[in-house]
Scaffold this motif. Structure first.
Motif, PDB file in Angstrom:
ATOM      1  N   VAL A  37      30.343  56.313  13.095  1.00 27.52           N
ATOM      2  CA  VAL A  37      31.370  55.246  13.177  1.00 27.52           C
ATOM      3  C   VAL A  37      31.607  55.206  14.677  1.00 27.52           C
ATOM      4  CG1 VAL A  37      33.860  55.337  12.852  1.00 27.52           C
ATOM      5  CG2 VAL A  37      32.528  56.175  11.087  1.00 27.52           C
ATOM      6  N   ARG A  38      32.002  54.139  14.936  1.00 24.70           N
ATOM      7  CA  ARG A  38      32.369  53.659  16.294  1.00 24.70           C
ATOM      8  C   ARG A  38      33.873  53.274  16.586  1.00 24.70           C
ATOM      9  NH1 ARG A  38      28.257  50.590  14.696  1.00 24.70           N
ATOM     10  NH2 ARG A  38      29.233  48.765  14.520  1.00 24.70           N
ATOM     11  N   CYS A  39      34.523  53.910  17.400  1.00 30.11           N
ATOM     12  CA  CYS A  39      35.761  53.499  17.827  1.00 30.11           C
ATOM     13  C   CYS A  39      36.096  52.720  18.928  1.00 30.11           C
ATOM     14  CB  CYS A  39      36.550  54.933  17.933  1.00 30.11           C
ATOM     15  SG  CYS A  39      36.457  56.041  16.418  1.00 30.11           S
ATOM     16  N   SER A  40      37.086  52.038  18.967  1.00 33.00           N
ATOM     17  CA  SER A  40      37.351  51.436  20.150  1.00 33.00           C
ATOM     18  C   SER A  40      38.748  50.991  20.270  1.00 33.00           C
ATOM     19  CB  SER A  40      36.502  49.883  20.251  1.00 33.00           C
ATOM     20  OG  SER A  40      36.854  49.137  18.974  1.00 33.00           O
ATOM     21  N   LEU A  41      39.340  50.504  21.567  1.00 34.37           N
ATOM     22  CA  LEU A  41      40.551  50.035  21.712  1.00 34.37           C
ATOM     23  C   LEU A  41      40.648  48.517  21.816  1.00 34.37           C
ATOM     24  CD1 LEU A  41      41.795  52.730  24.321  1.00 34.37           C
ATOM     25  CD2 LEU A  41      42.067  52.701  21.875  1.00 34.37           C
ATOM     26  N   GLN A  42      41.616  47.920  21.248  1.00 31.25           N
ATOM     27  CA  GLN A  42      41.606  46.627  21.035  1.00 31.25           C
ATOM     28  C   GLN A  42      42.521  45.994  22.248  1.00 31.25           C
ATOM     29  OE1 GLN A  42      39.603  44.836  18.743  1.00 31.25           O
ATOM     30  NE2 GLN A  42      38.940  46.882  18.722  1.00 31.25           N
ATOM     31  N   GLY A  43      42.277  44.886  22.890  1.00 26.11           N
ATOM     32  CA  GLY A  43      42.970  44.242  23.795  1.00 26.11           C
ATOM     33  C   GLY A  43      42.978  44.906  25.366  1.00 26.11           C
ATOM     34  N   ASP A  44      43.527  44.426  26.121  1.00 35.84           N
ATOM     35  CA  ASP A  44      43.550  44.758  27.644  1.00 35.84           C
ATOM     36  C   ASP A  44      44.682  45.827  27.841  1.00 35.84           C
ATOM     37  OD1 ASP A  44      43.038  45.000  30.116  1.00 35.84           O
ATOM     38  OD2 ASP A  44      44.009  43.272  30.720  1.00 35.84           O
ATOM     39  N   VAL A  45      44.292  47.265  27.426  1.00 35.04           N
ATOM     40  CA  VAL A  45      45.417  48.254  27.743  1.00 35.04           C
ATOM     41  C   VAL A  45      44.745  49.088  28.922  1.00 35.04           C
ATOM     42  CG1 VAL A  45      46.684  47.909  25.513  1.00 35.04           C
ATOM     43  CG2 VAL A  45      44.489  49.442  25.760  1.00 35.04           C
ATOM     44  N   PRO A  46      45.716  49.737  29.441  1.00 36.43           N
ATOM     45  CA  PRO A  46      45.273  50.700  30.691  1.00 36.43           C
ATOM     46  C   PRO A  46      44.794  52.325  29.932  1.00 36.43           C
ATOM     47  CG  PRO A  46      47.535  50.586  30.630  1.00 36.43           C
ATOM     48  CD  PRO A  46      47.172  49.642  29.595  1.00 36.43           C
ATOM     49  N   PHE A  47      44.306  52.100  28.956  1.00 32.37           N
ATOM     50  CA  PHE A  47      43.842  53.467  28.134  1.00 32.37           C
ATOM     51  C   PHE A  47      42.413  53.380  27.919  1.00 32.37           C
ATOM     52  CE2 PHE A  47      48.366  52.738  27.381  1.00 32.37           C
ATOM     53  CZ  PHE A  47      49.024  53.942  27.557  1.00 32.37           C
ATOM     54  N   ARG A  48      41.775  54.537  27.587  1.00 35.00           N
ATOM     55  CA  ARG A  48      40.243  54.493  27.081  1.00 35.00           C
ATOM     56  C   ARG A  48      40.131  55.765  26.241  1.00 35.00           C
ATOM     57  NH1 ARG A  48      37.459  58.659  29.850  1.00 35.00           N
ATOM     58  NH2 ARG A  48      38.749  59.451  31.745  1.00 35.00           N
ATOM     59  N   LEU A  49      39.137  55.452  25.512  1.00 33.78           N
ATOM     60  CA  LEU A  49      38.797  56.754  24.319  1.00 33.78           C
ATOM     61  C   LEU A  49      37.982  57.662  25.125  1.00 33.78           C
ATOM     62  CD1 LEU A  49      38.346  54.719  20.979  1.00 33.78           C
ATOM     63  CD2 LEU A  49      40.044  56.315  21.711  1.00 33.78           C
ATOM     64  N   GLN A  50      37.993  58.907  25.010  1.00 42.08           N
ATOM     65  CA  GLN A  50      37.044  59.840  25.163  1.00 42.08           C
ATOM     66  C   GLN A  50      36.721  60.723  24.071  1.00 42.08           C
ATOM     67  OE1 GLN A  50      38.557  62.045  29.060  1.00 42.08           O
ATOM     68  NE2 GLN A  50      38.224  63.775  27.881  1.00 42.08           N
ATOM     69  N   SER A  51      35.642  61.040  24.028  1.00 42.90           N
ATOM     70  CA  SER A  51      35.132  62.048  22.932  1.00 42.90           C
ATOM     71  C   SER A  51      35.776  63.416  23.189  1.00 42.90           C
ATOM     72  CB  SER A  51      33.537  61.866  22.862  1.00 42.90           C
ATOM     73  OG  SER A  51      32.998  62.621  21.966  1.00 42.90           O
ATOM     74  N   SER A  52      36.259  63.923  22.437  1.00 41.94           N
ATOM     75  CA  SER A  52      36.749  65.249  22.359  1.00 41.94           C
ATOM     76  C   SER A  52      36.180  66.404  21.786  1.00 41.94           C
ATOM     77  CB  SER A  52      38.247  65.336  22.093  1.00 41.94           C
ATOM     78  OG  SER A  52      38.583  65.101  20.771  1.00 41.94           O
ATOM     79  N   HIS A  53      35.568  66.018  20.543  1.00 40.41           N
ATOM     80  CA  HIS A  53      34.906  67.191  19.899  1.00 40.41           C
ATOM     81  C   HIS A  53      34.196  66.434  18.659  1.00 40.41           C
ATOM     82  CE1 HIS A  53      33.616  70.915  18.017  1.00 40.41           C
ATOM     83  NE2 HIS A  53      34.458  70.948  17.366  1.00 40.41           N
ATOM     84  N   GLY A  54      32.860  66.490  18.663  1.00 42.95           N
ATOM     85  CA  GLY A  54      32.178  65.778  17.598  1.00 42.95           C
ATOM     86  C   GLY A  54      32.693  64.364  17.204  1.00 42.95           C
ATOM     87  N   SER A  55      33.201  63.938  16.038  1.00 43.69           N
ATOM     88  CA  SER A  55      33.682  62.769  15.790  1.00 43.69           C
ATOM     89  C   SER A  55      35.257  62.505  16.086  1.00 43.69           C
ATOM     90  CB  SER A  55      33.295  62.109  14.403  1.00 43.69           C
ATOM     91  OG  SER A  55      34.039  63.292  13.499  1.00 43.69           O
ATOM     92  N   TYR A  56      35.733  63.483  16.895  1.00 46.07           N
ATOM     93  CA  TYR A  56      37.040  63.139  17.403  1.00 46.07           C
ATOM     94  C   TYR A  56      37.240  62.553  18.703  1.00 46.07           C
ATOM     95  CZ  TYR A  56      38.270  66.343  13.387  1.00 46.07           C
ATOM     96  OH  TYR A  56      38.379  67.011  12.191  1.00 46.07           O
ATOM     97  N   TYR A  57      38.345  61.673  18.965  1.00 48.99           N
ATOM     98  CA  TYR A  57      38.492  61.046  20.255  1.00 48.99           C
ATOM     99  C   TYR A  57      39.836  61.303  20.539  1.00 48.99           C
ATOM    100  CZ  TYR A  57      34.220  58.653  19.310  1.00 48.99           C
ATOM    101  OH  TYR A  57      33.101  58.163  19.270  1.00 48.99           O
ATOM    102  N   THR A  58      40.112  61.277  22.011  1.00 50.27           N
ATOM    103  CA  THR A  58      41.389  61.271  22.538  1.00 50.27           C
ATOM    104  C   THR A  58      41.777  59.984  23.222  1.00 50.27           C
ATOM    105  OG1 THR A  58      40.980  63.758  22.936  1.00 50.27           O
ATOM    106  CG2 THR A  58      42.787  62.731  24.223  1.00 50.27           C
ATOM    107  N   VAL A  59      42.962  59.645  23.126  1.00 49.11           N
ATOM    108  CA  VAL A  59      43.423  58.465  24.035  1.00 49.11           C
ATOM    109  C   VAL A  59      43.873  58.938  25.285  1.00 49.11           C
ATOM    110  CG1 VAL A  59      44.886  56.363  24.184  1.00 49.11           C
ATOM    111  CG2 VAL A  59      43.968  56.997  21.720  1.00 49.11           C
TER     112      VAL A  59
END
Length: 69
Positions: free
Chosen positions: A3-25
């Motif tokens: 599974v691929r995760c992404s943020l939509q639009g032009d926002v000042p945030f990013r996704l960071q892999s936190s543990h396995g298939s979990y992500y943190t904004v």
């Protein structure tokens, strides 16, 4: 499957892999509450199948000013 995760639009945030298939904004830089006090961030997840299964969620993020009383 994968599974691929992404943020939509032009926002000042990013996704960071936190543990396995979990992500943190996380923030991608400093935020200024006087310029923008709230963001609606859309997180999209899609698998690698054909046709791709996908889902999205909207996070309402409020920016607080550290020196406001």
């Amino acid at each position: 499957g994968e599974v691929r995760c992404s943020l939509q639009g032009d926002v000042p945030f990013r996704l960071q892999s936190s543990h396995g298939s979990y992500y943190t904004v996380v923030t991608a830089g400093e935020l200024d509450r006087e310029q923008v006090s709230e963001y609606n961030v859309t997180v999209r997840a899609a698998d690698g199948g054909w046709p791709a299964l996908q889902s999205s969620a909207v996070l309402a993020l409020r920016v607080l000013d550290v020196n406001d009383n």
